[in-house]
Design a protein around this motif. Structure first.
Motif, PDB file in Angstrom:
ATOM      1  N   ILE A 257     -67.523  -6.494  36.923  1.00  9.20           N
ATOM      2  CA  ILE A 257     -67.931  -5.569  35.851  1.00  9.20           C
ATOM      3  C   ILE A 257     -66.755  -4.680  35.431  1.00  9.20           C
ATOM      4  CG2 ILE A 257     -69.533  -3.706  35.261  1.00  9.20           C
ATOM      5  CD1 ILE A 257     -71.501  -4.998  37.319  1.00  9.20           C
TER       6      ILE A 257
ATOM      7  N   GLU B 149     -57.588  -0.973  41.341  1.00  6.49           N
ATOM      8  CA  GLU B 149     -58.251  -1.893  42.267  1.00  6.49           C
ATOM      9  C   GLU B 149     -57.712  -1.621  43.664  1.00  6.49           C
ATOM     10  OE1 GLU B 149     -60.841  -4.072  42.550  1.00  6.49           O
ATOM     11  OE2 GLU B 149     -60.091  -4.148  44.602  1.00  6.49           O
ATOM     12  N   GLN B 150     -58.630  -1.403  44.612  1.00  9.41           N
ATOM     13  CA  GLN B 150     -58.193  -1.022  45.961  1.00  9.41           C
ATOM     14  C   GLN B 150     -57.510  -2.169  46.718  1.00  9.41           C
ATOM     15  OE1 GLN B 150     -61.459   0.053  48.506  1.00  9.41           O
ATOM     16  NE2 GLN B 150     -62.734  -1.660  47.874  1.00  9.41           N
TER      17      GLN B 150
ATOM     18  N   HIS C 224     -59.357 -10.657  45.095  1.00  8.46           N
ATOM     19  CA  HIS C 224     -59.688 -10.650  46.536  1.00  8.46           C
ATOM     20  C   HIS C 224     -61.143 -11.113  46.729  1.00  8.46           C
ATOM     21  CE1 HIS C 224     -62.491  -7.236  46.592  1.00  8.46           C
ATOM     22  NE2 HIS C 224     -61.817  -6.833  45.536  1.00  8.46           N
TER      23      HIS C 224
ATOM     24  N   GLY D 168     -68.195  -8.632  45.258  1.00  9.19           N
ATOM     25  CA  GLY D 168     -69.381  -9.371  44.830  1.00  9.19           C
ATOM     26  C   GLY D 168     -69.139 -10.431  43.776  1.00  9.19           C
ATOM     27  N   SER D 169     -67.918 -10.537  43.270  1.00 14.53           N
ATOM     28  CA  SER D 169     -67.729 -11.353  42.050  1.00 14.53           C
ATOM     29  C   SER D 169     -66.781 -12.532  42.201  1.00 14.53           C
ATOM     30  CB  SER D 169     -67.163 -10.470  40.932  1.00 14.53           C
ATOM     31  OG  SER D 169     -67.896  -9.299  40.775  1.00 14.53           O
TER      32      SER D 169
ATOM     33  N   ARG E 121     -71.555 -18.568  38.805  1.00 22.12           N
ATOM     34  CA  ARG E 121     -72.706 -17.674  38.885  1.00 22.12           C
ATOM     35  C   ARG E 121     -73.689 -18.144  37.816  1.00 22.12           C
ATOM     36  NH1 ARG E 121     -71.242 -15.896  43.380  1.00 22.12           N
ATOM     37  NH2 ARG E 121     -70.469 -13.804  43.710  1.00 22.12           N
ATOM     38  N   ILE E 122     -74.961 -18.078  38.140  1.00 20.88           N
ATOM     39  CA  ILE E 122     -75.972 -18.537  37.184  1.00 20.88           C
ATOM     40  C   ILE E 122     -76.069 -17.567  35.999  1.00 20.88           C
ATOM     41  CG2 ILE E 122     -78.486 -18.776  36.852  1.00 20.88           C
ATOM     42  CD1 ILE E 122     -78.610 -20.046  39.648  1.00 20.88           C
TER      43      ILE E 122
ATOM     44  N   ALA F 189     -58.900   4.517  44.691  1.00 19.15           N
ATOM     45  CA  ALA F 189     -59.180   5.888  44.268  1.00 19.15           C
ATOM     46  C   ALA F 189     -59.830   6.578  45.458  1.00 19.15           C
ATOM     47  CB  ALA F 189     -60.117   5.875  43.072  1.00 19.15           C
TER      48      ALA F 189
ATOM     49  N   CYS G  81     -70.390 -13.023  50.663  1.00 18.52           N
ATOM     50  CA  CYS G  81     -70.203 -12.200  49.466  1.00 18.52           C
ATOM     51  C   CYS G  81     -71.214 -11.053  49.511  1.00 18.52           C
ATOM     52  CB  CYS G  81     -70.473 -13.128  48.287  1.00 18.52           C
ATOM     53  SG  CYS G  81     -70.556 -12.384  46.700  1.00 18.52           S
TER      54      CYS G  81
ATOM     55  N   TYR H  75     -73.586 -10.758  37.507  1.00 19.94           N
ATOM     56  CA  TYR H  75     -72.366 -11.375  36.996  1.00 19.94           C
ATOM     57  C   TYR H  75     -72.576 -11.923  35.590  1.00 19.94           C
ATOM     58  CZ  TYR H  75     -67.809 -12.786  36.288  1.00 19.94           C
ATOM     59  OH  TYR H  75     -66.569 -12.825  35.711  1.00 19.94           O
ATOM     60  N   LYS H  76     -73.734 -12.527  35.361  1.00 23.17           N
ATOM     61  CA  LYS H  76     -73.989 -13.107  34.042  1.00 23.17           C
ATOM     62  C   LYS H  76     -73.825 -12.063  32.935  1.00 23.17           C
ATOM     63  CE  LYS H  76     -78.303 -13.977  35.576  1.00 23.17           C
ATOM     64  NZ  LYS H  76     -78.326 -13.037  36.713  1.00 23.17           N
TER      65      LYS H  76
HETATM   66  C1  LIG Z   1     -73.602 -14.953  46.893  1.00 25.39           C
HETATM   67  C2  LIG Z   1     -73.823 -14.278  45.570  1.00 25.39           C
HETATM   68  C3  LIG Z   1     -74.391 -14.989  44.542  1.00 25.39           C
HETATM   69  C4  LIG Z   1     -74.626 -14.382  43.305  1.00 25.39           C
HETATM   70  N1  LIG Z   1     -75.148 -15.127  42.305  1.00 25.39           N
HETATM   71  C5  LIG Z   1     -75.282 -14.579  41.078  1.00 25.39           C
HETATM   72  C6  LIG Z   1     -75.711 -15.378  39.999  1.00 25.39           C
HETATM   73  O1  LIG Z   1     -75.975 -16.583  40.160  1.00 25.39           O
HETATM   74  N2  LIG Z   1     -75.791 -14.799  38.776  1.00 25.39           N
HETATM   75  C7  LIG Z   1     -75.491 -13.482  38.571  1.00 25.39           C
HETATM   76  O2  LIG Z   1     -75.590 -13.024  37.437  1.00 25.39           O
HETATM   77  N3  LIG Z   1     -75.081 -12.697  39.582  1.00 25.39           N
HETATM   78  C8  LIG Z   1     -74.965 -13.205  40.822  1.00 25.39           C
HETATM   79  N4  LIG Z   1     -74.537 -12.438  41.866  1.00 25.39           N
HETATM   80  C9  LIG Z   1     -74.348 -10.998  41.664  1.00 25.39           C
HETATM   81  C10 LIG Z   1     -73.063 -10.678  40.957  1.00 25.39           C
HETATM   82  O3  LIG Z   1     -72.037 -11.512  41.404  1.00 25.39           O
HETATM   83  C11 LIG Z   1     -72.735  -9.195  41.197  1.00 25.39           C
HETATM   84  O4  LIG Z   1     -73.822  -8.396  40.741  1.00 25.39           O
HETATM   85  C12 LIG Z   1     -71.497  -8.753  40.438  1.00 25.39           C
HETATM   86  O5  LIG Z   1     -70.484  -9.716  40.527  1.00 25.39           O
HETATM   87  C13 LIG Z   1     -71.014  -7.429  41.001  1.00 25.39           C
HETATM   88  O6  LIG Z   1     -69.853  -7.034  40.310  1.00 25.39           O
HETATM   89  P1  LIG Z   1     -69.187  -5.623  40.551  1.00 25.39           P
HETATM   90  O7  LIG Z   1     -68.040  -5.540  39.625  1.00 25.39           O
HETATM   91  O8  LIG Z   1     -70.236  -4.563  40.522  1.00 25.39           O
HETATM   92  O9  LIG Z   1     -68.721  -5.642  42.082  1.00 25.39           O
HETATM   93  P2  LIG Z   1     -67.405  -6.236  42.732  1.00 25.39           P
HETATM   94  O10 LIG Z   1     -67.061  -7.539  42.150  1.00 25.39           O
HETATM   95  O11 LIG Z   1     -67.580  -6.152  44.204  1.00 25.39           O
HETATM   96  O12 LIG Z   1     -66.268  -5.240  42.270  1.00 25.39           O
HETATM   97  C14 LIG Z   1     -66.106  -3.954  42.797  1.00 25.39           C
HETATM   98  C15 LIG Z   1     -64.610  -3.741  42.916  1.00 25.39           C
HETATM   99  O13 LIG Z   1     -64.335  -2.382  43.119  1.00 25.39           O
HETATM  100  C16 LIG Z   1     -63.231  -2.287  44.006  1.00 25.39           C
HETATM  101  N5  LIG Z   1     -63.242  -0.926  44.559  1.00 25.39           N
HETATM  102  C17 LIG Z   1     -64.216  -0.380  45.324  1.00 25.39           C
HETATM  103  N6  LIG Z   1     -63.909   0.903  45.619  1.00 25.39           N
HETATM  104  C18 LIG Z   1     -62.717   1.168  45.037  1.00 25.39           C
HETATM  105  C19 LIG Z   1     -61.893   2.319  44.978  1.00 25.39           C
HETATM  106  N7  LIG Z   1     -62.243   3.439  45.592  1.00 25.39           N
HETATM  107  N8  LIG Z   1     -60.752   2.248  44.287  1.00 25.39           N
HETATM  108  C20 LIG Z   1     -60.382   1.109  43.652  1.00 25.39           C
HETATM  109  N9  LIG Z   1     -61.132  -0.022  43.685  1.00 25.39           N
HETATM  110  C21 LIG Z   1     -62.294   0.007  44.349  1.00 25.39           C
HETATM  111  C22 LIG Z   1     -63.529  -3.382  45.013  1.00 25.39           C
HETATM  112  O14 LIG Z   1     -62.416  -3.727  45.767  1.00 25.39           O
HETATM  113  C23 LIG Z   1     -64.012  -4.487  44.096  1.00 25.39           C
HETATM  114  O15 LIG Z   1     -62.953  -5.291  43.650  1.00 25.39           O
HETATM  115  C24 LIG Z   1     -74.292 -13.016  43.105  1.00 25.39           C
HETATM  116  C25 LIG Z   1     -73.692 -12.298  44.136  1.00 25.39           C
HETATM  117  C26 LIG Z   1     -73.469 -12.917  45.357  1.00 25.39           C
HETATM  118  C27 LIG Z   1     -72.845 -12.113  46.453  1.00 25.39           C
END
Ligand SMILES: Cc1cc2nc3c(=O)[nH]c(=O)nc-3n(C[C@H](O)[C@H](O)[C@H](O)COP(=O)(O)OP(=O)(O)OC[C@H]3O[C@@H](n4cnc5c(N)ncnc54)[C@H](O)[C@@H]3O)c2cc1C
Length: 438
Positions: free
Chosen positions: A53, A72-73, A78, A82-83, A88-89, A212, A353, A386-387
């Motif tokens: 996101i 990015e930490q 990496h 979660g991503s 991802r569906i 951060a 994940c 993710y979608k």
């Molecule tokens: C196994 C699995 C299957 C999934 N399947 C689906 C699917 O089929 N369809 C779908 O739509 N969704 C799916 N999801 C959910 C989806 O992937 C997540 O909701 C989404 O990717 C989350 O994105 P995010 O950016 O919030 O989190 P993340 O990708 O985890 O990103 C957060 C980032 O913030 C960074 N960060 C954290 N704290 C700090 C800080 N203090 N300073 C700097 N950087 C920091 C972290 O290192 C990380 O890179 C699935 C998830 C999993 C685990």
């Protein structure tokens, strides 16, 4: 040295002395002193967390402003969040209007980055939902009602019709299915990289391995973002830090009661690859009494892929392991032996994940105005985002730049009961793999 420029070192417990109007710092290395002497940098917008996101938010911000910073930490790409997987569906079918109505725009957001990059990010495969008669049929019906309400075309399939369309399935008359064509997968690794590269092309700055650590208020009203690599000032902050959400938000008195779980997906090295490509096999979801399975065709490697939704144990983003749970692997294998045996082969890989979920498992997209921080915008994808990653990025960019968004996010607010009422009961149940039965 300028006092502000040294603020970050206070966080790091370096010894600072203030004598006769001058600051003296002790025990700093040469590099530290050079960094401390660097003046605090200003960006209009700062995104904390460049996962799915956050990278979307940075891209959309970079289209509106030439002064955007992503922090990015870890290293980009990496695998601790979660991503980071190849598929991802994505689907038109959702269980309620708040999501269904956003889906057409999420497809448009992905199309936009595909057009700009010339690279494919979304792969349409068609999508199935399966259930057992007399057991989980009502769950299918809820989706059918939602599709009817939104004029979404779909097909009802008996077991025979299902196997006629997809002979890979071997299901008895107790299985029923819904088919909806506008479903497929988003390549998350590709999506993240494309967002980041387009953002950089638009002038955004990205600092990797730069956590951060806290947020404070500047005298001029701006937000100061403290990091391990310096101090940055900005007009608006977007916090998209996934499983680490509360570590930065906690420094401004905001706490989101998220549950973080360690999920996993298993890839099988099927010998029948041709029958399980994006062109020949759909994404599918199988509703079982205790949990839902989700599965995807081969993409990004040579394996078919399956997982259990909320199949993992509660962890924290820092204490999670990367060890696969063999019970989940076994349960997936047993289901596949029954309903889709050709999907199977030796296990190619099981990847872990994180899901990060508010108690109602709904998105959180709001400012922290209720705590006096209307310039801090937060997003949590609730383990199913993710979608929506590119669209959520666009929404966050609108909130940051315009102070409002054209999309309806009114029910994803931070002041809802699920987030503010400590007695709110989670709408999802955590699954203990030991007790799991098909
Ligand atoms: C196994 C699995 C299957 C999934 N399947 C689906 C699917 O089929 N369809 C779908 O739509 N969704 C799916 N999801 C959910 C989806 O992937 C997540 O909701 C989404 O990717 C989350 O994105 P995010 O950016 O919030 O989190 P993340 O990708 O985890 O990103 C957060 C980032 O913030 C960074 N960060 C954290 N704290 C700090 C800080 N203090 N300073 C700097 N950087 C920091 C972290 O290192 C990380 O890179 C699935 C998830 C999993 C685990």
């Amino acid at each position: 040295m300028h006092v502000d420029a040294l603020q970050y070192y206070l966080d790091s417990c370096y010894v600072l002395q203030h004598r006769e109007g001058r600051i003296y710092c002790a025990y700093l290395t040469d590099t530290d002193c050079t960094m401390a002497a660097t003046k605090k940098q200003y960006y209009e917008y700062i995104v904390i967390g460049c996962g799915g996101i956050g990278s979307g938010a940075l891209y959309w911000l970079s289209k509106r402003s030439n002064s955007a910073l992503g922090l990015e930490q870890f290293s980009l790409g990496h695998e601790r969040g979660g991503s980071q997987d190849v598929s991802r569906i994505i689907r038109l079918t959702h269980h309620d209007d708040r999501y269904t109505k956003l889906v057409p725009d999420t497809f448009k957001a992905w199309e936009q980055i595909e057009r700009e990059s010339g690279l494919q990010v979304v792969w349409m495969t068609g999508g199935l939902r399966l259930a057992r008669k007399g057991q989980t049929e009502a769950r299918l019906e809820a989706y059918a009602v939602e599709m009817d309400r939104n004029n979404i075309r779909y097909d009802r399939l008996s077991n025979k019709q299902l196997m006629a369309r997809y002979p890979q399935f071997t299901v008895g008359p107790d299985i029923v299915a819904l088919y909806q064509g506008q479903s497929g997968l988003v390549d998350a690794v590709m999506g993240n990289a494309v967002h980041i590269q387009l953002a950089r092309g638009n002038g955004a700055t990205i600092l990797e391995n730069c956590p951060a650590t806290r947020l404070t208020r500047a005298n001029n009203g701006n937000v100061i973002v403290h990091t391990t690599k310096g101090v940055f000032e900005c007009r608006k902050v977007v916090v998209t830090s996934g499983g680490w959400l509360n570590s930065v938000l906690g420094t401004i008195g905001v706490h989101v009661p998220v549950t973080v779980t360690q999920e996993q997906v298993t890839y099988y090295a099927t010998p029948h690859m041709k029958e399980f490509t994006e062109k020949t096999f759909p994404i599918w979801i199988f509703h079982c009494p205790q949990y839902d399975f989700y599965a995807l065709p081969i993409h990004g490697n040579t394996g078919t892929k399956i997982g259990i939704d909320v199949g993992g144990k509660a962890v924290t983003a820092d204490t999670r392991t990367f060890e696969p749970d063999p019970d989940q692997e076994r349960i997936c294998t047993e289901l596949l032996q029954e309903i889709c045996p050709k999907f199977l082969g030796p296990i190619l890989q099981t990847k872990t994940c994180l899901y990060t979920m508010p108690p109602d498992r709904d998105f959180l997209v709001d400012t922290c105005a209720y705590k006096g921080w209307s310039d801090v915008i937060v997003c949590c994808g609730a383990g199913h985002a993710y979608k929506f990653a590119s669209l959520l990025g666009k929404i966050l960019s609108e909130l940051a730049v315009d102070g409002r968004t054209q999309y309806d996010i009114s029910q994803f607010n931070i002041t809802r009961d699920a987030i503010q009422d400590p007695t709110f009961k989670p709408t999802f149940s955590l699954w203990s793999s030991v007790e799991a039965k098909l």
